[in-house]
Design a protein around this motif. Structure first.
Motif, PDB file in Angstrom:
ATOM      1  N   GLY B  70       0.822  -1.205   0.000  1.00  0.00           N
ATOM      2  CA  GLY B  70       0.000   0.000   0.000  1.00  0.00           C
ATOM      3  C   GLY B  70       0.856   1.255   0.000  1.00  0.00           C
ATOM      4  N   TYR B  71       0.211   2.369  -0.275  1.00  0.00           N
ATOM      5  CA  TYR B  71       0.860   3.697  -0.342  1.00  0.00           C
ATOM      6  C   TYR B  71       1.417   4.027   1.049  1.00  0.00           C
ATOM      7  CZ  TYR B  71       1.003   8.786  -1.295  1.00  0.00           C
ATOM      8  OH  TYR B  71       1.366  10.093  -1.461  1.00  0.00           O
ATOM      9  N   THR B  72       2.722   4.144   1.135  1.00  0.00           N
ATOM     10  CA  THR B  72       3.374   4.242   2.451  1.00  0.00           C
ATOM     11  C   THR B  72       2.826   5.378   3.315  1.00  0.00           C
ATOM     12  OG1 THR B  72       5.330   3.235   1.470  1.00  0.00           O
ATOM     13  CG2 THR B  72       5.611   4.277   3.620  1.00  0.00           C
ATOM     14  N   PRO B  73       2.621   6.583   2.781  1.00  0.00           N
ATOM     15  CA  PRO B  73       2.060   7.635   3.648  1.00  0.00           C
ATOM     16  C   PRO B  73       0.678   7.278   4.211  1.00  0.00           C
ATOM     17  CG  PRO B  73       3.013   8.597   1.666  1.00  0.00           C
ATOM     18  CD  PRO B  73       3.009   7.113   1.460  1.00  0.00           C
ATOM     19  N   LEU B  74      -0.133   6.575   3.437  1.00  0.00           N
ATOM     20  CA  LEU B  74      -1.444   6.163   3.952  1.00  0.00           C
ATOM     21  C   LEU B  74      -1.284   5.096   5.035  1.00  0.00           C
ATOM     22  CD1 LEU B  74      -4.543   6.197   3.890  1.00  0.00           C
ATOM     23  CD2 LEU B  74      -4.459   4.472   2.070  1.00  0.00           C
ATOM     24  N   ARG B  75      -0.408   4.120   4.791  1.00  0.00           N
ATOM     25  CA  ARG B  75      -0.176   3.074   5.801  1.00  0.00           C
ATOM     26  C   ARG B  75       0.285   3.703   7.106  1.00  0.00           C
ATOM     27  NH1 ARG B  75       4.210  -0.440   3.777  1.00  0.00           N
ATOM     28  NH2 ARG B  75       3.688  -1.821   5.510  1.00  0.00           N
ATOM     29  N   GLY B  94       1.953  -5.456  11.508  1.00  0.00           N
ATOM     30  CA  GLY B  94       2.095  -4.670  10.296  1.00  0.00           C
ATOM     31  C   GLY B  94       0.724  -4.203   9.843  1.00  0.00           C
ATOM     32  N   LEU B  95       0.710  -3.354   8.826  1.00  0.00           N
ATOM     33  CA  LEU B  95      -0.566  -2.865   8.268  1.00  0.00           C
ATOM     34  C   LEU B  95      -0.454  -2.876   6.750  1.00  0.00           C
ATOM     35  CD1 LEU B  95      -2.751   0.083   9.424  1.00  0.00           C
ATOM     36  CD2 LEU B  95      -2.078  -0.061   7.025  1.00  0.00           C
ATOM     37  N   ILE B  96      -1.432  -3.461   6.101  1.00  0.00           N
ATOM     38  CA  ILE B  96      -1.480  -3.370   4.634  1.00  0.00           C
ATOM     39  C   ILE B  96      -2.816  -2.788   4.200  1.00  0.00           C
ATOM     40  CG2 ILE B  96       0.071  -5.321   4.230  1.00  0.00           C
ATOM     41  CD1 ILE B  96      -2.491  -6.793   3.165  1.00  0.00           C
ATOM     42  N   ILE B  97      -2.768  -2.113   3.070  1.00  0.00           N
ATOM     43  CA  ILE B  97      -3.975  -1.552   2.466  1.00  0.00           C
ATOM     44  C   ILE B  97      -4.564  -2.600   1.519  1.00  0.00           C
ATOM     45  CG2 ILE B  97      -4.905   0.319   1.044  1.00  0.00           C
ATOM     46  CD1 ILE B  97      -3.763   1.268   3.746  1.00  0.00           C
ATOM     47  N   THR B  98      -5.869  -2.783   1.600  1.00  0.00           N
ATOM     48  CA  THR B  98      -6.541  -3.812   0.805  1.00  0.00           C
ATOM     49  C   THR B  98      -7.685  -3.202  -0.002  1.00  0.00           C
ATOM     50  OG1 THR B  98      -7.991  -4.259   2.677  1.00  0.00           O
ATOM     51  CG2 THR B  98      -6.017  -5.633   2.473  1.00  0.00           C
ATOM     52  N   ALA B  99      -8.248  -4.036  -0.883  1.00  0.00           N
ATOM     53  CA  ALA B  99      -9.422  -3.618  -1.662  1.00  0.00           C
ATOM     54  C   ALA B  99     -10.667  -3.814  -0.800  1.00  0.00           C
ATOM     55  CB  ALA B  99      -9.507  -4.427  -2.947  1.00  0.00           C
ATOM     56  N   GLY B 100     -10.876  -2.897   0.131  1.00  0.00           N
ATOM     57  CA  GLY B 100     -11.969  -3.038   1.095  1.00  0.00           C
ATOM     58  C   GLY B 100     -11.631  -4.097   2.137  1.00  0.00           C
ATOM     59  N   ALA B 101     -12.415  -4.116   3.211  1.00  0.00           N
ATOM     60  CA  ALA B 101     -12.216  -5.170   4.217  1.00  0.00           C
ATOM     61  C   ALA B 101     -12.535  -6.537   3.623  1.00  0.00           C
ATOM     62  CB  ALA B 101     -13.087  -4.902   5.441  1.00  0.00           C
ATOM     63  N   LYS B 262      -1.965 -11.060  -1.764  1.00  0.00           N
ATOM     64  CA  LYS B 262      -2.462  -9.838  -2.422  1.00  0.00           C
ATOM     65  C   LYS B 262      -1.659  -9.548  -3.689  1.00  0.00           C
ATOM     66  CE  LYS B 262      -3.503  -4.933  -1.969  1.00  0.00           C
ATOM     67  NZ  LYS B 262      -4.786  -4.930  -2.711  1.00  0.00           N
ATOM     68  N   GLN B 263      -0.352  -9.786  -3.614  1.00  0.00           N
ATOM     69  CA  GLN B 263       0.489  -9.546  -4.796  1.00  0.00           C
ATOM     70  C   GLN B 263      -0.013 -10.350  -6.000  1.00  0.00           C
ATOM     71  OE1 GLN B 263       4.612 -10.528  -4.159  1.00  0.00           O
ATOM     72  NE2 GLN B 263       5.226  -9.748  -6.147  1.00  0.00           N
ATOM     73  N   VAL B 264      -0.382 -11.598  -5.774  1.00  0.00           N
ATOM     74  CA  VAL B 264      -0.837 -12.432  -6.893  1.00  0.00           C
ATOM     75  C   VAL B 264      -2.307 -12.177  -7.223  1.00  0.00           C
ATOM     76  CG1 VAL B 264       0.868 -14.188  -6.337  1.00  0.00           C
ATOM     77  CG2 VAL B 264      -1.493 -14.501  -5.544  1.00  0.00           C
ATOM     78  N   HIS B 268      -1.568  -4.448  -6.381  1.00  0.00           N
ATOM     79  CA  HIS B 268      -1.788  -3.479  -5.305  1.00  0.00           C
ATOM     80  C   HIS B 268      -3.146  -2.834  -5.535  1.00  0.00           C
ATOM     81  CE1 HIS B 268      -0.971   0.066  -7.882  1.00  0.00           C
ATOM     82  NE2 HIS B 268       0.053  -0.590  -8.370  1.00  0.00           N
ATOM     83  N   SER B 269      -3.609  -2.072  -4.535  1.00  0.00           N
ATOM     84  CA  SER B 269      -4.891  -1.380  -4.703  1.00  0.00           C
ATOM     85  C   SER B 269      -4.670  -0.060  -5.445  1.00  0.00           C
ATOM     86  CB  SER B 269      -5.540  -1.132  -3.335  1.00  0.00           C
ATOM     87  OG  SER B 269      -5.948  -2.365  -2.765  1.00  0.00           O
ATOM     88  N   THR B 270      -5.735   0.418  -6.076  1.00  0.00           N
ATOM     89  CA  THR B 270      -5.669   1.637  -6.897  1.00  0.00           C
ATOM     90  C   THR B 270      -4.968   2.761  -6.131  1.00  0.00           C
ATOM     91  OG1 THR B 270      -7.691   0.990  -8.012  1.00  0.00           O
ATOM     92  CG2 THR B 270      -7.049   3.309  -8.190  1.00  0.00           C
ATOM     93  N   ILE B 271      -3.889   3.253  -6.702  1.00  0.00           N
ATOM     94  CA  ILE B 271      -3.029   4.175  -5.961  1.00  0.00           C
ATOM     95  C   ILE B 271      -3.678   5.562  -5.839  1.00  0.00           C
ATOM     96  CG2 ILE B 271      -1.626   4.608  -8.019  1.00  0.00           C
ATOM     97  CD1 ILE B 271      -0.198   4.318  -4.519  1.00  0.00           C
ATOM     98  N   LEU B 272      -4.412   5.997  -6.871  1.00  0.00           N
ATOM     99  CA  LEU B 272      -5.097   7.294  -6.776  1.00  0.00           C
ATOM    100  C   LEU B 272      -6.064   7.288  -5.584  1.00  0.00           C
ATOM    101  CD1 LEU B 272      -5.945  10.092  -7.834  1.00  0.00           C
ATOM    102  CD2 LEU B 272      -7.440   8.940  -9.492  1.00  0.00           C
ATOM    103  N   ALA B 273      -6.795   6.192  -5.422  1.00  0.00           N
ATOM    104  CA  ALA B 273      -7.731   6.093  -4.293  1.00  0.00           C
ATOM    105  C   ALA B 273      -6.978   6.152  -2.962  1.00  0.00           C
ATOM    106  CB  ALA B 273      -8.518   4.785  -4.395  1.00  0.00           C
TER     107      ALA B 273
END
Lengths: 394, 394
Positions: B70-75, B94-101, B262-264, B268-273
């Protein structure tokens, strides 16, 4: 706490490319290891304008939940485009929008394969897909590549003898990593074999639209009269990968399971991104945009190939390409490939060891992959000079 | 072509809610069946401004490939927020950003469960998660809900007697669909049981931040000293679901497998979002925004509860809520629930039959779910009048 992971993910490791990419963040390292599109190929002004229009005209649609299949205007646009321009997809097929073509691989494998079932892949092939398939604990069977595509004898042998062969994964255009394009004759032969043995073809075509020379060869999906082919397209190379948009064109019955799998995976893909792609395809000159980015890749590919011709002195050879993002190089027999790649990164040029793209990474491999889309012209020049010096030492 | 699907997806069907939602597109139908946030809760002006700034300042970052985690500043922002505001997550996590819960459920189940392993769920529970788990062919074991949360005796019995119990799935705050919030005492007891039996707790908390009354109860993850809890957060209810952003806070070792999955799955999730969410949390008053949307949901929830009190005459009862998006209603014994829901939709009010939320949909069920966040005040009034008339006929 001692964690017990599932059988399917226990041995799954981050891709070797990602490990090598760590070196690319070291100061001064020139990366030929990535696979990023050239940033100058992004239609930044257009996306800026489109995004402002969406947030002015349709903000609630862009922010609210949507349907799993994808934003209907985008689906209709892509479907019409692929039918009219590439004769790909018929009334028997549906189209869904996915999180990049990567998600097509993940969900198709999940829908069709039990653990232990066989998936046939080209060898070498795209590591992201290999890992997606590995994550379902399928048996991967690699079939050698030839200059005009997959080896048909090996392919038929594998279809005939491997257990529960469910899918054949192929990248017919500018294959990653080999750069090879499958001939029309082989595409037809592959289709015939898949039909004979009841195997689903997963046709991954991220690079087809960035052919910068030569004649387009019809997609395998364009002669799919039997509902055998799942076609995966992507916006990553023709628009922007950060949007995470791809699509599958596949027989409706098969797609219905893929849709349910997508519903439980992420509900739907980011709707703002889908709306951006839709407006870009319909309100701007998409064909002219493709022409523009093809010129960028033509220039970069030829710069790298010309430098290789000048500097490698025939010792390191490569497969010439007419599209895609990569050059696949071969070291002379007797040279230790991994040692060469290590020395390259020590000299501050990162390339990807070829065995990373094999079903069995421990097999002997004399190849490495170079990317020409991400580096600047100056970096291409500098990096190739360094590799040229390493080549001269061989 | 006759398609053979994998064992895990063969019996997977689109969610029953989606089937009912089809009625909601019929002209004049008032939908209490959806789960969409109120559109007036979206910070449209802020997102419009942010998006313009990103496309002005960082367009290439927004469009290029990014990292899976995920986008490091958001994480960093979410991690700091969850630690400081909710005491959730430690140095071991750790914390990862996902496509919704939703994606947290999918990837955690994939990482931890083999086919046939047991996952314990609250009964009833969120159908999207049930289907995510079903898509890995696990054995689902439902444990009854009580007014203060899951039944502990049944839970321990299940942990003790079911085969290979790998996970417990719980929504401790304003559970979907029951509206029940687990007491602090039960949260601690559940944690103790999970530790005793070596079961991972998946704590899904999409609604915690939209508590509009009463005292916040600590997350189970806030007392996770043993690395037992995967916490799933979401931006869908506090920002916008169309962005498809959630996150997992989990022990680093466990998370490392989720990241590879998640990688496969989608790279990654949409970076603009992700960049939008980051700027929204850091450049605007996030706390004030939450206060604003809590007021919206307070109003809507109380409007629906007041109307139920007036119009249902005690025949149809409901669990009063202090947050979330749903009211869980119970019909009198002897009334056919499915018949009631069918008559409601014929009268142009859509609700969701309660059995859709059960592990075994064929079990007897007197409940249905109503959503108060999506309809307008006028629709809430009209729809409840119709249901009131049906109630009077019981």
């Amino acid at each position: 706490m001692q964690y017990t992971f599932s059988d399917k993910v226990r041995s799954l490791a981050p891709s070797a490319i990602r490990e090598i990419l760590k070196f690319t963040s070291m100061p001064g390292v020139i990366s030929f290891a990535a696979g990023n599109p050239a940033p100058e190929a992004f239609p930044v002004d257009e996306v800026r304008q489109i995004t402002a229009e969406i947030m002015r005209d349709n903000p609630i649609d862009a922010l609210q939940y949507s349907i799993t299949e994808g934003y209907t205007p985008l689906r209709d646009t892509v479907s019409a485009y692929m039918r009219s321009v590439h004769h790909t997809g018929t009334e028997q097929d549906g189209l869904i929008i996915t999180a990049g073509a990567q998600q097509v691989m993940d969900l198709t494998c999940k829908s069709l394969c039990n653990e232990g079932d066989t998936v046939i892949c080209e060898a070498p092939t795209f590591i992201g897909t290999l890992n997606a398939f590995r994550s379902y604990n399928v048996h991967l069977c690699g079939v050698d590549m030839e200059p005009d595509g997959i080896n048909l004898e090996q392919l038929e042998h594998a279809m005939k003898t491997e257990k529960n062969v469910r899918m054949l994964y192929t990248i017919p255009n500018f294959q990653n990593p080999s750069g090879i394009t499958m001939s029309l004759e082989k595409r037809k032969a592959v289709y015939t074999l898949a039909k004979k043995y009841g195997v689903i073809i997963v046709e991954d075509n991220p690079y087809g639209e960035i052919r910068f020379e030569g004649e387009t060869i019809p997609n395998i999906k364009s002669f799919d009269t039997d509902g055998l082919v799942v076609y995966a397209g992507s916006f990553s190379k023709v628009l922007a990968p950060g949007l995470r948009l791809g699509y599958a064109i596949a027989p409706k019955e098969l797609l219905s399971k893929v849709i349910v799998c997508k519903q439980v995976a992420d509900v739907h893909s980011t709707i703002l991104a889908q709306m951006i792609a839709h407006r870009f395809m319909t309100e701007y000159d998409f064909a002219a945009h493709l022409q523009r980015i093809r010129k960028i890749y033509y220039h970069k590919a030829h710069l790298m190939m010309d430098l290789a011709d000048q500097l490698f002195d025939g010792k390191i050879t490569y497969h010439p390409v007419q599209g895609g993002l990569f050059l696949w190089c071969a070291l002379p027999d007797g040279v230790d490939m991994m040692d060469f790649c290590t020395r390259a990164v020590q000299q501050k040029v990162a390339v990807v060891p070829g065995n990373a793209f094999l079903v069995d990474e421990s097999l002997p491999c004399q190849n490495f992959r170079m990317n020409f889309s991400t580096p600047t012209d100056e970096q291409l020049e500098q990096g190739m000079q360094i590799l040229g010096r390493l080549s001269a030492e061989l």
